[in-house]
Write an enzyme that holds these catalytic residues in place. Sequence first.
Site, mmCIF file in Angstrom:
data_model
loop_
_atom_site.group_PDB
_atom_site.id
_atom_site.type_symbol
_atom_site.label_atom_id
_atom_site.label_comp_id
_atom_site.label_asym_id
_atom_site.label_seq_id
_atom_site.Cartn_x
_atom_site.Cartn_y
_atom_site.Cartn_z
ATOM 1 N N LYS A 60 30.026 43.867 34.058
ATOM 2 C CA LYS A 60 29.576 42.616 34.689
ATOM 3 C C LYS A 60 28.416 42.793 35.676
ATOM 4 C CE LYS A 60 34.014 40.924 35.255
ATOM 5 N NZ LYS A 60 34.994 39.925 35.730
ATOM 6 N N ASP A 95 33.476 32.087 36.578
ATOM 7 C CA ASP A 95 34.716 32.031 37.368
ATOM 8 C C ASP A 95 34.581 31.034 38.521
ATOM 9 O OD1 ASP A 95 36.223 33.772 35.869
ATOM 10 O OD2 ASP A 95 35.716 35.543 37.067
HETATM 11 P P1 NAP Z 1 39.700 43.391 41.807
HETATM 12 O O1 NAP Z 1 38.241 43.176 41.995
HETATM 13 O O2 NAP Z 1 40.198 44.713 41.340
HETATM 14 O O3 NAP Z 1 40.417 43.056 43.227
HETATM 15 C C1 NAP Z 1 41.802 43.241 43.378
HETATM 16 C C2 NAP Z 1 42.264 42.678 44.727
HETATM 17 O O4 NAP Z 1 43.706 42.843 44.791
HETATM 18 C C3 NAP Z 1 41.689 43.404 45.941
HETATM 19 O O5 NAP Z 1 41.544 42.483 47.006
HETATM 20 C C4 NAP Z 1 42.789 44.434 46.229
HETATM 21 O O6 NAP Z 1 42.812 44.848 47.582
HETATM 22 C C5 NAP Z 1 44.037 43.619 45.931
HETATM 23 N N1 NAP Z 1 45.181 44.489 45.627
HETATM 24 C C6 NAP Z 1 45.392 45.183 44.495
HETATM 25 N N2 NAP Z 1 46.557 45.881 44.588
HETATM 26 C C7 NAP Z 1 47.060 45.617 45.825
HETATM 27 C C8 NAP Z 1 48.233 46.040 46.524
HETATM 28 N N3 NAP Z 1 49.118 46.871 45.953
HETATM 29 N N4 NAP Z 1 48.450 45.545 47.760
HETATM 30 C C9 NAP Z 1 47.562 44.689 48.341
HETATM 31 N N5 NAP Z 1 46.438 44.265 47.739
HETATM 32 C C10 NAP Z 1 46.183 44.714 46.490
HETATM 33 O O7 NAP Z 1 40.323 42.330 40.809
HETATM 34 P P2 NAP Z 1 39.815 40.843 40.476
HETATM 35 O O8 NAP Z 1 38.831 40.892 39.371
HETATM 36 O O9 NAP Z 1 39.434 40.161 41.748
HETATM 37 O O10 NAP Z 1 41.142 40.192 39.857
HETATM 38 C C11 NAP Z 1 42.288 39.933 40.663
HETATM 39 C C12 NAP Z 1 43.328 39.124 39.874
HETATM 40 O O11 NAP Z 1 42.779 37.858 39.512
HETATM 41 C C13 NAP Z 1 43.773 39.780 38.560
HETATM 42 O O12 NAP Z 1 45.165 39.550 38.406
HETATM 43 C C14 NAP Z 1 43.006 39.028 37.490
HETATM 44 O O13 NAP Z 1 43.681 38.992 36.251
HETATM 45 C C15 NAP Z 1 42.953 37.641 38.112
HETATM 46 N N6 NAP Z 1 41.809 36.828 37.634
HETATM 47 C C16 NAP Z 1 42.083 35.662 37.008
HETATM 48 C C17 NAP Z 1 41.052 34.835 36.588
HETATM 49 C C18 NAP Z 1 41.384 33.522 35.936
HETATM 50 O O14 NAP Z 1 40.508 32.929 35.294
HETATM 51 N N7 NAP Z 1 42.594 33.026 36.074
HETATM 52 C C19 NAP Z 1 39.720 35.232 36.785
HETATM 53 C C20 NAP Z 1 39.463 36.447 37.422
HETATM 54 C C21 NAP Z 1 40.529 37.235 37.851
HETATM 55 P P3 NAP Z 1 41.927 46.116 48.054
HETATM 56 O O15 NAP Z 1 40.536 45.606 48.282
HETATM 57 O O16 NAP Z 1 42.607 46.555 49.322
HETATM 58 O O17 NAP Z 1 41.999 47.149 46.959
#
Ligand code: NAP
Length: 269
Positions: A60, A95
């Site tokens: 991306k 998004d």
């Molecule tokens: P990402 O960039 O990897 O970010 C993950 C986030 O979750 C970070 O803030 C991370 O905190 C936090 N996190 C992960 N494990 C954790 C833990 N054990 N304890 C506390 N915080 C934790 O991922 P992303 O792309 O933003 O996606 C996040 C979620 O949104 C996923 O489940 C994805 O499937 C979903 N999503 C859905 C859509 C939709 O259209 N519905 C679109 C995009 C994403 P740190 O910074 O501290 O690591």
Amino acid sequence: MIGWPVKHSRSPLIHGYWIKQYRLDAEYRREEIAPEAFPDFIAHLQERGYAGANITIPHKEMALTLSEPDDRARAVGAANTLWYENGRLHSTNTDVEGFTANLDAAVPDWTKRLDEAVVLGAGGSARAVIYGLIERGVAKIGVVNRTPERAEALRARFGQSVHPVHWSALPHLLARANLLVNTTSLGMTGQPPLAIDLGPLPRHAIVADLVYAPLETPLLAQARARGHAVADGLDMLLYQAVRGFQLWFGVRPEVTQELRQVVETDLVK
Ligand code: NAP
């Protein structure tokens, strides 16, 4: 859909459904492309017969540099949709629209009663959510993240409306919020639970969760039980697909209950 890997993507199901519905002579394919092969693949996208593409992990950020990004893609720092206009390759991040269009559908007047939002998480999807909230004029956005530096970085990126807050202060933050959004992967199948007490959140506040596996996350179940309006991750996924389809095929497709059912059935398989 171009990714590495790309097998898990539901986008072929969504776009395939609309292609059939609008009787288009088109096909939406998955392309598993390694990072080192990505620039060349994009350079010859049109020659391969493509009108555009969706982009997923890990391409991306690279997609942004290989195209002409719009304001959303540039602000978020990642492009998930490419299309051609006058022979040039453009990009956006859908998004942002997925998040706001989902709220528009779930709670049509959501911006009217909104002055303070709380965003959990500071990853890629948090950037899209925060940009969407700023686009819609939300003045104050509290950002709570496990790694505080990443929340701080969002203030540097998006400005004074972003307020990084420590997890321990969440109850105080919730007490003033009109909207709570989970953008962390907590609560997702296979991930730790999102341990949060919605007790302090005012009853009129809206709760949105980006996680869509499971369909009904414990956060949304708790919110529904307390009577909050909710917006779920699956509907956001469907709404984010609308703009790409429109850019490639010139038809603005509809998110319907029937489409949702098709994707739900696939998700619970
Ligand atoms: P990402 O960039 O990897 O970010 C993950 C986030 O979750 C970070 O803030 C991370 O905190 C936090 N996190 C992960 N494990 C954790 C833990 N054990 N304890 C506390 N915080 C934790 O991922 P992303 O792309 O933003 O996606 C996040 C979620 O949104 C996923 O489940 C994805 O499937 C979903 N999503 C859905 C859509 C939709 O259209 N519905 C679109 C995009 C994403 P740190 O910074 O501290 O690591």
